[in-house]
Design a protein around this motif. Structure first.
Motif, PDB file in Angstrom:
ATOM      1  N   THR A   1       0.833  -1.194   0.000  1.00 25.03           N
ATOM      2  CA  THR A   1       0.000   0.000   0.000  1.00 25.03           C
ATOM      3  C   THR A   1       0.873   1.252   0.000  1.00 25.03           C
ATOM      4  OG1 THR A   1      -0.094   0.036   2.417  1.00 25.03           O
ATOM      5  CG2 THR A   1      -1.823  -1.190   1.263  1.00 25.03           C
ATOM      6  N   GLY A   2       0.212   2.379  -0.215  1.00 26.84           N
ATOM      7  CA  GLY A   2       0.891   3.668  -0.157  1.00 26.84           C
ATOM      8  C   GLY A   2      -0.115   4.747   0.181  1.00 26.84           C
ATOM      9  N   PRO A   3       0.325   6.006   0.233  1.00 23.07           N
ATOM     10  CA  PRO A   3      -0.598   7.093   0.530  1.00 23.07           C
ATOM     11  C   PRO A   3      -1.752   7.132  -0.469  1.00 23.07           C
ATOM     12  CG  PRO A   3       1.673   7.842   0.650  1.00 23.07           C
ATOM     13  CD  PRO A   3       1.708   6.467   0.057  1.00 23.07           C
ATOM     14  N   VAL A   4      -2.944   7.419   0.037  1.00 26.38           N
ATOM     15  CA  VAL A   4      -4.138   7.452  -0.807  1.00 26.38           C
ATOM     16  C   VAL A   4      -4.169   8.766  -1.577  1.00 26.38           C
ATOM     17  CG1 VAL A   4      -6.650   7.314  -0.836  1.00 26.38           C
ATOM     18  CG2 VAL A   4      -5.349   6.029   0.877  1.00 26.38           C
ATOM     19  N   GLY A   5      -4.321   8.655  -2.904  1.00 24.48           N
ATOM     20  CA  GLY A   5      -4.380   9.835  -3.744  1.00 24.48           C
ATOM     21  C   GLY A   5      -5.811  10.278  -4.018  1.00 24.48           C
ATOM     22  N   PRO A   6      -5.983  11.297  -4.886  1.00 26.43           N
ATOM     23  CA  PRO A   6      -7.320  11.811  -5.199  1.00 26.43           C
ATOM     24  C   PRO A   6      -8.233  10.762  -5.831  1.00 26.43           C
ATOM     25  CG  PRO A   6      -5.613  13.315  -5.970  1.00 26.43           C
ATOM     26  CD  PRO A   6      -4.915  12.072  -5.545  1.00 26.43           C
ATOM     27  N   GLU A   7      -7.646   9.817  -6.558  1.00 29.27           N
ATOM     28  CA  GLU A   7      -8.453   8.783  -7.209  1.00 29.27           C
ATOM     29  C   GLU A   7      -8.715   7.584  -6.300  1.00 29.27           C
ATOM     30  OE1 GLU A   7      -9.759   9.349 -10.157  1.00 29.27           O
ATOM     31  OE2 GLU A   7      -8.787  11.305 -10.086  1.00 29.27           O
ATOM     32  N   GLY A   8      -8.254   7.659  -5.058  1.00 26.48           N
ATOM     33  CA  GLY A   8      -8.426   6.551  -4.136  1.00 26.48           C
ATOM     34  C   GLY A   8      -7.231   5.621  -4.125  1.00 26.48           C
ATOM     35  N   GLY A   9      -7.394   4.474  -3.535  1.00 27.25           N
ATOM     36  CA  GLY A   9      -6.305   3.508  -3.459  1.00 27.25           C
ATOM     37  C   GLY A   9      -6.774   2.211  -2.843  1.00 27.25           C
ATOM     38  N   VAL A  10      -5.829   1.312  -2.648  1.00 29.86           N
ATOM     39  CA  VAL A  10      -6.167   0.002  -2.094  1.00 29.86           C
ATOM     40  C   VAL A  10      -6.176   0.078  -0.569  1.00 29.86           C
ATOM     41  CG1 VAL A  10      -5.288  -1.290  -4.060  1.00 29.86           C
ATOM     42  CG2 VAL A  10      -3.740  -0.699  -2.187  1.00 29.86           C
ATOM     43  N   ILE A  11      -6.958  -0.800   0.030  1.00 34.32           N
ATOM     44  CA  ILE A  11      -7.033  -0.870   1.485  1.00 34.32           C
ATOM     45  C   ILE A  11      -6.235  -2.087   1.946  1.00 34.32           C
ATOM     46  CG2 ILE A  11      -9.206  -2.204   1.500  1.00 34.32           C
ATOM     47  CD1 ILE A  11      -9.987  -0.516   4.010  1.00 34.32           C
ATOM     48  N   ALA A  12      -5.444  -1.915   2.980  1.00 34.96           N
ATOM     49  CA  ALA A  12      -4.575  -2.985   3.467  1.00 34.96           C
ATOM     50  C   ALA A  12      -5.323  -3.884   4.449  1.00 34.96           C
ATOM     51  CB  ALA A  12      -3.349  -2.397   4.149  1.00 34.96           C
ATOM     52  N   LEU A  13      -4.985  -5.159   4.422  1.00 36.14           N
ATOM     53  CA  LEU A  13      -5.480  -6.113   5.403  1.00 36.14           C
ATOM     54  C   LEU A  13      -4.402  -6.256   6.468  1.00 36.14           C
ATOM     55  CD1 LEU A  13      -6.862  -8.748   2.871  1.00 36.14           C
ATOM     56  CD2 LEU A  13      -8.113  -6.922   4.012  1.00 36.14           C
ATOM     57  N   ALA A  14      -4.599  -5.585   7.593  1.00 37.20           N
ATOM     58  CA  ALA A  14      -3.584  -5.555   8.657  1.00 37.20           C
ATOM     59  C   ALA A  14      -4.272  -5.806   9.988  1.00 37.20           C
ATOM     60  CB  ALA A  14      -2.867  -4.215   8.656  1.00 37.20           C
ATOM     61  N   MET A  15      -4.766  -7.015  10.157  1.00 39.69           N
ATOM     62  CA  MET A  15      -5.664  -7.288  11.266  1.00 39.69           C
ATOM     63  C   MET A  15      -4.963  -7.829  12.501  1.00 39.69           C
ATOM     64  SD  MET A  15      -8.909  -8.524   8.952  1.00 39.69           S
ATOM     65  CE  MET A  15      -7.903  -9.420   7.769  1.00 39.69           C
ATOM     66  N   SER A  16      -3.646  -7.619  12.579  1.00 39.02           N
ATOM     67  CA  SER A  16      -2.910  -7.877  13.809  1.00 39.02           C
ATOM     68  C   SER A  16      -1.699  -6.944  13.818  1.00 39.02           C
ATOM     69  CB  SER A  16      -2.454  -9.339  13.897  1.00 39.02           C
ATOM     70  OG  SER A  16      -1.368  -9.576  13.039  1.00 39.02           O
ATOM     71  N   PRO A  17      -1.177  -6.588  15.003  1.00 44.06           N
ATOM     72  CA  PRO A  17      -0.055  -5.647  15.070  1.00 44.06           C
ATOM     73  C   PRO A  17       1.166  -6.077  14.268  1.00 44.06           C
ATOM     74  CG  PRO A  17      -1.063  -5.889  17.227  1.00 44.06           C
ATOM     75  CD  PRO A  17      -1.716  -6.906  16.342  1.00 44.06           C
ATOM     76  N   LYS A  18       1.431  -7.384  14.151  1.00 46.07           N
ATOM     77  CA  LYS A  18       2.642  -7.805  13.433  1.00 46.07           C
ATOM     78  C   LYS A  18       2.547  -7.493  11.940  1.00 46.07           C
ATOM     79  CE  LYS A  18       1.418 -12.676  12.592  1.00 46.07           C
ATOM     80  NZ  LYS A  18       1.859 -14.075  12.769  1.00 46.07           N
ATOM     81  N   TYR A  19       1.325  -7.480  11.387  1.00 44.21           N
ATOM     82  CA  TYR A  19       1.161  -7.096   9.992  1.00 44.21           C
ATOM     83  C   TYR A  19       1.104  -5.583   9.842  1.00 44.21           C
ATOM     84  CZ  TYR A  19      -0.111 -12.005   9.437  1.00 44.21           C
ATOM     85  OH  TYR A  19      -0.107 -13.375   9.456  1.00 44.21           O
ATOM     86  N   ALA A  20       0.564  -4.884  10.853  1.00 45.67           N
ATOM     87  CA  ALA A  20       0.374  -3.439  10.753  1.00 45.67           C
ATOM     88  C   ALA A  20       1.689  -2.671  10.721  1.00 45.67           C
ATOM     89  CB  ALA A  20      -0.491  -2.953  11.915  1.00 45.67           C
ATOM     90  N   THR A  21       2.774  -3.256  11.178  1.00 47.35           N
ATOM     91  CA  THR A  21       4.058  -2.546  11.177  1.00 47.35           C
ATOM     92  C   THR A  21       4.519  -2.188   9.764  1.00 47.35           C
ATOM     93  OG1 THR A  21       5.208  -4.681  11.204  1.00 47.35           O
ATOM     94  CG2 THR A  21       4.817  -3.606  13.334  1.00 47.35           C
ATOM     95  N   ALA A  22       3.994  -2.893   8.750  1.00 47.08           N
ATOM     96  CA  ALA A  22       4.394  -2.610   7.364  1.00 47.08           C
ATOM     97  C   ALA A  22       3.511  -1.559   6.701  1.00 47.08           C
ATOM     98  CB  ALA A  22       4.353  -3.903   6.546  1.00 47.08           C
ATOM     99  N   LEU A  23       2.519  -1.021   7.402  1.00 46.82           N
ATOM    100  CA  LEU A  23       1.630  -0.020   6.813  1.00 46.82           C
ATOM    101  C   LEU A  23       2.384   1.267   6.495  1.00 46.82           C
ATOM    102  CD1 LEU A  23      -1.521  -0.461   9.075  1.00 46.82           C
ATOM    103  CD2 LEU A  23      -1.378  -0.970   6.624  1.00 46.82           C
ATOM    104  N   GLN A  24       2.009   1.875   5.386  1.00 47.46           N
ATOM    105  CA  GLN A  24       2.608   3.137   4.975  1.00 47.46           C
ATOM    106  C   GLN A  24       1.788   4.308   5.512  1.00 47.46           C
ATOM    107  OE1 GLN A  24       5.548   3.170   3.173  1.00 47.46           O
ATOM    108  NE2 GLN A  24       5.443   0.966   3.588  1.00 47.46           N
TER     109      GLN A  24
END
Length: 366
Positions: free
Chosen positions: A33-56
């Motif tokens: 994933t990356g920062p959401v732009g004017p046209e939108g973007g994808v939503i991340a599946l980060a349903m536990s803290p160990k996965y959420a550390t990779a969120l942008q």
């Protein structure tokens, strides 16, 4: 396809957070994933803290309840009370399904006596036989064949290369993945005299004089009956019954490369994982889970709510509610004790060897 965070949260019956007007165009893993732009973007599946550390920072994500979206610098989030269930709804929302154009492709061959419900989509090189009935909203992929007299319900999805033989009955919302075969002949043969297999079953292994034998086909006159909301994986096969139908109950999900023999009965809401094999005339109860490579012997009963661990081999009746494992399959706790004992065998062998040496020395001295 794009929907807002607000619309997606409502569709998933979940709570939204942050900028609810951001557009969601799809789903991805956190690192993609990356920062959401004017046209939108994808939503991340980060349903536990160990996965959420990779969120942008500046992205949006689905989080488990109790996680803090501000800590990850998110613009928006949806909270999942039951993550995997929410994931089911999310993937359903963004799944475009197979590319089957509306209407009937000009290369399809459909018998004049066949009846297709309103809104059917039939792909290239499909063959539909005489007296076939298919319900409303069917999607039939390329190179599918449906045999004489089969009956399929509403909203069925048959992916490319599916083979449905004659005399098959299926309910609503059936999904069949590519190259599955439903309604092939059962593997059923007999010899004029007692066969070697019958002799071994009678004697439990000893053989008399071995004689030549010739196999004669027992024809399959039964069909296959499938309930509502059943899914059948790629390259799976369900044989037709000999006299009565082979049956699969409502809501049962069958993985790729699964084999159901003739006259088998599978109950409602079962889960049969890849490479499961169920031999002829076995009876599987409701809500049974058979993990990968489980084998079920012919003519036995597996009770309701049984769970069989991977590669289990079931040779005898299993009572309802039991959890089993191993070859031959036994209660899981028994199998775990067996495995512990097997791991101890090398040590026991060393101890026995030392005892033998001790006894030998004592005897020599005596």
């Amino acid at each position: 396809m794009a929907i807002t965070i607000r619309e997606l949260a409502q569709a998933l019956d979940a709570q939204g957070w942050g900028d609810l007007d951001l557009k969601v165009t799809g789903a991805a893993e956190p690192q993609a994933t990356g920062p959401v732009g004017p046209e939108g973007g994808v939503i991340a599946l980060a349903m536990s803290p160990k996965y959420a550390t990779a969120l942008q920072p500046g992205s949006m994500a689905i989080l488990a309840e109790g996680m803090d979206p501000q800590a990850y610098g998110l613009k928006a989030a949806i909270f999942a009370p039951r993550p995997r269930l929410l994931m089911a709804g999310l993937t359903r929302a963004f799944d475009p399904g197979p590319d089957i154009a509306p209407g009937i492709h000009p290369t399809a061959v459909i018998d004049p006596s066949a009846r297709l419900g309103e809104g059917a989509a039939v792909g290239p090189f499909v063959v539909i036989g005489a007296d076939v009935t298919i319900g409303r909203g069917a999607r039939i992929g390329p190179h599918v064949s449906i045999g004489r007299g089969s009956r399929l319900g509403d909203d069925v999805l048959l992916n490319a290369g599916v083979r449905i033989a004659h005399g098959v009955t299926a309910g609503h919302r059936l999904i069949v993945q590519s190259n599955a075969v439903i309604g092939g002949d059962g593997f059923s043969f007999v010899t004029p005299e007692e066969s070697g297999i019958e002799e071994i079953r009678r004697t439990l292994g000893s053989r008399d004089a071995i004689k030549q034998q010739h196999w004669t086909r027992i024809h399959s006159l039964g069909g296959v009956e499938i309930g509502d909301d059943v899914e059948i994986g790629a390259n799976s096969t369900i044989d037709r019954g000999t006299i009565r139908a082979t049956r699969v109950g409502n809501g049962t999900k069958i993985d790729n490369l699964v084999m159901l023999g003739h006259n088998v009965t599978v109950g409602d809401d079962c889960l049969l994982c890849s490479q499961v094999g169920v031999a002829g005339s076995a009876r599987i109860g409701n809500r049974v889970v058979l993990a990968g490579k489980v084998g079920v012997n012919d003519n036995i009963d597996v009770g309701d709510d049984v769970i069989a661990g991977g590669a289990s081999k079931i040779f005898t009746r299993v009572p309802a509610g039991r959890v089993i494992l191993g070859n031959p399959a036994v209660k899981m706790e028994t199998q775990m004790e067996i495995q512990k004992a097997i791991r101890r065998l090398p040590r026991f062998a060393e101890q026995l060897a030392r005892l033998q040496e001790t006894v030998t020395r004592l005897l020599e001295k005596g």
